[in-house]
Design an enzyme around this catalytic site. Sequence first.
Site, PDB file in Angstrom:
ATOM      1  N   GLU A 138      -3.866  -0.139 104.950  1.00 56.96           N
ATOM      2  CA  GLU A 138      -2.631  -0.914 104.855  1.00 56.96           C
ATOM      3  C   GLU A 138      -3.019  -2.372 105.077  1.00 56.96           C
ATOM      4  O   GLU A 138      -3.536  -2.734 106.135  1.00 56.96           O
ATOM      5  CB  GLU A 138      -1.640  -0.456 105.922  1.00 56.96           C
ATOM      6  CG  GLU A 138      -1.331   1.037 105.897  1.00 56.96           C
ATOM      7  CD  GLU A 138      -0.327   1.418 104.826  1.00 56.96           C
ATOM      8  OE1 GLU A 138       0.322   0.507 104.275  1.00 56.96           O
ATOM      9  OE2 GLU A 138      -0.177   2.625 104.533  1.00 56.96           O
ATOM     10  N   GLU A 159     -43.878  35.424  57.323  1.00 58.27           N
ATOM     11  CA  GLU A 159     -44.041  36.814  56.868  1.00 58.27           C
ATOM     12  C   GLU A 159     -44.575  37.592  58.070  1.00 58.27           C
ATOM     13  O   GLU A 159     -45.695  37.360  58.534  1.00 58.27           O
ATOM     14  CB  GLU A 159     -45.025  36.880  55.703  1.00 58.27           C
ATOM     15  CG  GLU A 159     -44.680  35.985  54.513  1.00 58.27           C
ATOM     16  CD  GLU A 159     -43.587  36.568  53.634  1.00 58.27           C
ATOM     17  OE1 GLU A 159     -43.306  37.782  53.766  1.00 58.27           O
ATOM     18  OE2 GLU A 159     -43.016  35.821  52.814  1.00 58.27           O
TER      19      GLU A 159
END
Length: 1356
Positions: free
Chosen positions: A312, A740
């Site tokens: 404050e 492959e």
Amino acid sequence: MAQVSLAFTPAQTPPLCFMFVLLFVSCVDARIQRSPSTTESGETYGKYYNYVELTDLLHSLSQNYSLITNLSSIGQSVQGRELWVIRITKDPNTDTPGLPKFKYVGNMHGDETVSRQVLVYLIQYLLANYGKEQRVTELVNTTDIYILPSMNPDGFERSVEGDCGGANGGRNNAKNKDLNRSFPDQFAQTKVQPEDVPEVMAMMRWIQEKKFVLSANLHGGTVVASYPFDDSALHVSKGIYSAAADDALFRYLALVYSSNHPVMKTGHPHCPDTSSETFKDGITNGAQWYDVPGGMQDYNYLFGNCLEITLELSCCKHPKADELPKEWSMNRESLLAYMEKVHIGVRGFVKEAVRGAALSNSSIVVEGINHNLTTGMHGDYYRLLLPGTYNITAMAPGYISMTVQGVQVLEGKATELNFTLAPISDPALTTSSPLMTSDAHISSISTDSTNSTENKADSPVGNKNTPPTQHPPVQPQEFRHHNYADMELFLRKYSSEFPSITHLYSVGHSVEGKELFVMVISDNPKIHEHGEPEFKYVANMHGNEVVGRELMLNLIEYLCKNYGNDPEVTYLVNNTRIHIMPSMNPDGYEIATEGDVEGYVGRNNSNNFDLNRNFPDQFVTITEPRQPETIAVMNWLKSIPFVLSANLHGGSLVVNYPYDDDKEMLTQYSQCPDDDVFQQLSRAYSQENPLMHSGHPCESLYKDEYFTEGITNGANWYNVPGGMQDWNYLNTNCFEVTIEVGCVKYPLAKDLPGYWEQNRRALLKFIHQVHTGVKGTVSDISDGTGIPNATISVQGIDHSITTALTGDYWRLLTPGTYSITASAHGYEQMKTYATVSKDGVEVVDFRLSRLLSDTNRPSHSGPQPTQNPSQREFQSLIKELSLGQGLDQLVKNTATENSFRYRNYKEMSAFVRGLTLNFPKITSLRRLGQSVEVRTILALEISNHPGEAEPSEPKVRFVAGIHGNAPVGTELLLEFAAFLCINYGKNPAITRLINETRIVIVPSINPDGREQAVERQCTSTQGLTNFHGKDLDTDFFGNASQRVVEPQPETRAMMELIQEKGFTLSVALDGGSLVATYPYDKPVQTVENEGTLKYLANVYARNHPKMHLGNVGCSTNGQSSNIPDGVMRAAEKQSHMGSMKDFSMDVGHCPEITVYTGCCLFPPPDQLDTLWAENKKALLSMLVEVHKGVRGVVQDKSGKPIADAILVLNGGVRVFTGKGGNFHALLEPGSHSIEAVAEGYQQQRKEVTVSSYEAARWIIIEFDMDNSIFGLPREFVVASAAASMTALVVTACIIWCVCAAKSNRQKDGFHRLRQHRDDYEDEIRLTSMGSKKSLLSHEFQDESESDEETLYANKI
């Protein structure tokens, strides 16, 4: 006023001038440094900023200090005001590990205003003193600071200056909710609806996302520092001390602030309304002061990592502005001192032991303090603690927790304490949590050994690709051949059993409708994570080559079962997004036969096409129709930024790399630019497969076949035109090889375990290769935004890659040093050097600067346009929809119920009129004209002010049905119109687009032809023309051609609409192909602004799931099957004169693209749903795109708008300003020149840069009066005229003087002539006067006679 004259002798002048300048500069500098009432931004400390002023100030500061600031909004208030937060740190555009995050929040209660202003002053103080004051510089360099000056901007606008008690309102938000009573609370249920407190919801999201360490919430009404908890379980109004677990720490932090505040530290604020209220040492426990349920400071502590107190600052909530300097002076030191406390306690990182990966969301536990926090995204943590000795534990799910005893926390900087946790599954570490002792110098703790303090995360564990593990990984248990149904169940099973790391999806269907499944395995499998590479395996492309299919299922099982247990698998899954497609040809597999060694049954798909000969090829035109499996895969590859891939085949044992074919179609080495990279990738696989690496893998089948190191260039083996691996390399960022994996195509099931064992290590090693080369992010240096589609090029390698949607990239390279360049439209390119090692990836980030405008000429731009927050918000929307998944999310979030069918003319008219009746506020219907058979041609406008001229808004035209036999476009536009109307007011993005755009939809230009067309006829020409048999798209003639006959009524109606001008973009929908075309249809050699026109067509195509592939041939019309990006110039498709597109360009000055929505002209109605799904995103993209380019206003010096000014774009295309001087031109991304011309004014020129993802840049072109005469400067002409007149006068004077002088000599002669005049008068009149004239000449001639005659002749 007395005048002072300073005079210097020549010898004195330089030193005295210099001294004077120094004195003046010193005075000015002293004033800047010492005055408490000024800053670099002109702050006077004597006024409040309203929302607009605050917004402008923050933007100005962010731009002026761009190297250390970043301005963003965390959300909006009830009334739509942005909640601005400015980030201040040494690198504000990135999340730097190791920097604690701090925040200040002000003005939570709108009428408590001191906090708002003080935080603005703090921002300015930090920025102005960075690099000047050591304290500020260190704070900014070591802290990630966030400051939010106003959390309640709506309340502030209602507050009144001088109102100390808040009587005039403004405390609450615009829904009258107290924001500091609206957060979730531990002791009470917060009774507030989320929609009533958007400010709170935004704050909660922000707190959760950022994981702040320390914070303060600034208020007003008294002077005190309040700390948690703010309420208690009893909820007594006051007097109950509610202590948090860190109560002592909170008291300390509050005291830091209060003790540096001259009023607060006294504990006696002496506020008028509460004069007797005191606070010991200026601090208080929140609940002891008064009970505040739902407060923000408690939420920070309980639900975030953040310790927050409430400050404050002043007795008066909204004091007079002249009090502000005093408030700043009292709070400045406290604000700085409090921020510095973010660096106390303990800090460090938590990482996992295997690879050193960060462990986010790990818990940090301090013995004796019942409050834990969690680590951030980088595994970093910051635990604020008071000086003392602590036992600290790091915990993470799936890992052994680690406790370090005796950690010493000293005054000042935090003690560094790093943790390295091992997986809980490691048998050597499953006994108990290790305990370790520590001293103040400890920096790293590892759970690998109870006696070691070495941080093993920073050193490689064995080979980087295959770290050792004490426990062997779990191998696949069941080997068999999986048919389609079996494979589907297998995939679904693993997807359900391992949901946290798997995601099963389909990329499309086979000819027979089987799903082309893909399994993703990653720690975040459903999304692309920025910086994480995308990898894929594709198998079973040839249906009878099945080993790859089974290996992929084995790999899925292996990765899932070993994640979290095996370090290598865990690393790969955590750091890679792995996509596995077990079968690309499920139809072929179903007819293949087990035991097939080298056969062909099942090789092709159900249409009997070889899928590995079906992709577009660089050397050969593939004439076979593109197959659905091929299309699906191409679309898939375009949608994800794959980096590396392998295509698994069978029939040999070798890794085959690009290119797969040769320009001459000869069996010879066909080298691609990245040949070295591909050889490295290929060897990475073959070296882990000993039989393959031997080079003689299938001797019993192919005795003469040999491959050095088990790898081969494709074309050097045999030519494969239309192969998938080459298409990957040439059309995406992905490097693909073909592997492959077995000599036998369809081996017996009993042999499958051997194939897995043979290929297991190679499959994993190949995935590791995605983490080689360089990677990084290309971003905008101004705001840190990633730049999509930026180009990354490597010197010496003729193959570039592009960045993904968020700017990240990966570029595979072999070890070496490279010159790498990043470039993007609208940015200056950047070059750097990077050295790639063999052990990992090198991170190279690029931060590009935008191209500057008018850098080589003085500025003549006049006033700069200002933007209100609403405009900035809309620009953010355009950017959001243009980047990432913005448009996709919009499509996803705006699904509407629809039942598609074809509507005849009567139904179509009723539908359009129904829209105006149901949505009268945003629609208006207009009658353009009538067809030959008197059917009305309607135009529907959709806007927030339909029917009203809004020259500042772009105007887009959507047109369909010019050919009645292609009605798909009509139905799409009707659905589009309904979609927009239904979502208006419901979807924020759609609502804003409609509010900011004038949308004109003409669903059917040729209603007569539509009535004649035949449904389900893909090639029929019935209905193509109007009732007179005229193809309307050959009937638009304007400037380009001489019209011989009157236009058709339908044409005339559209021509009048087009000639209204004001349109920014037009999109025409047609059918019979799948392509987007741009002007011109007529045969022209060059097209002005072709780059922009092509770009607009490309925007539509790339937002269409099929069109952008450019490879969907239409057998019905002979469309080429290889159209790059699905875009072509219209004349290349079918050249003709009199097209609507050309008329729109030449006469309407509006670019128009034509979109052909599908191969079939009039497909069955059940296909309309699919066609809508395909075109919805693309249509929306046009609404986004129309807001790009450049827009602005042309005016004179007084601000008067200039209508009908001509803007010449890049020296070619012309754009005209409207009545208000407004203009808008779409331009492709990049730099452009604009020349503005208006009668009576000087020509102006501007350079602009256009972005691909940002809203149009607004510019003001300000004209000066044209001072030229005959095309020359007025000053030059006047000076020349004056000089000419002066010369003429001088000449006349000279002649007069000469004449006067000679006149005396002539006087006697003329006297004698007059004397004899009568005697000779008759003779002078005679026709023959030769002798007399001769006599007179000889008698009276003097030397000036010829001059006299010349002079008189000139006078006549």
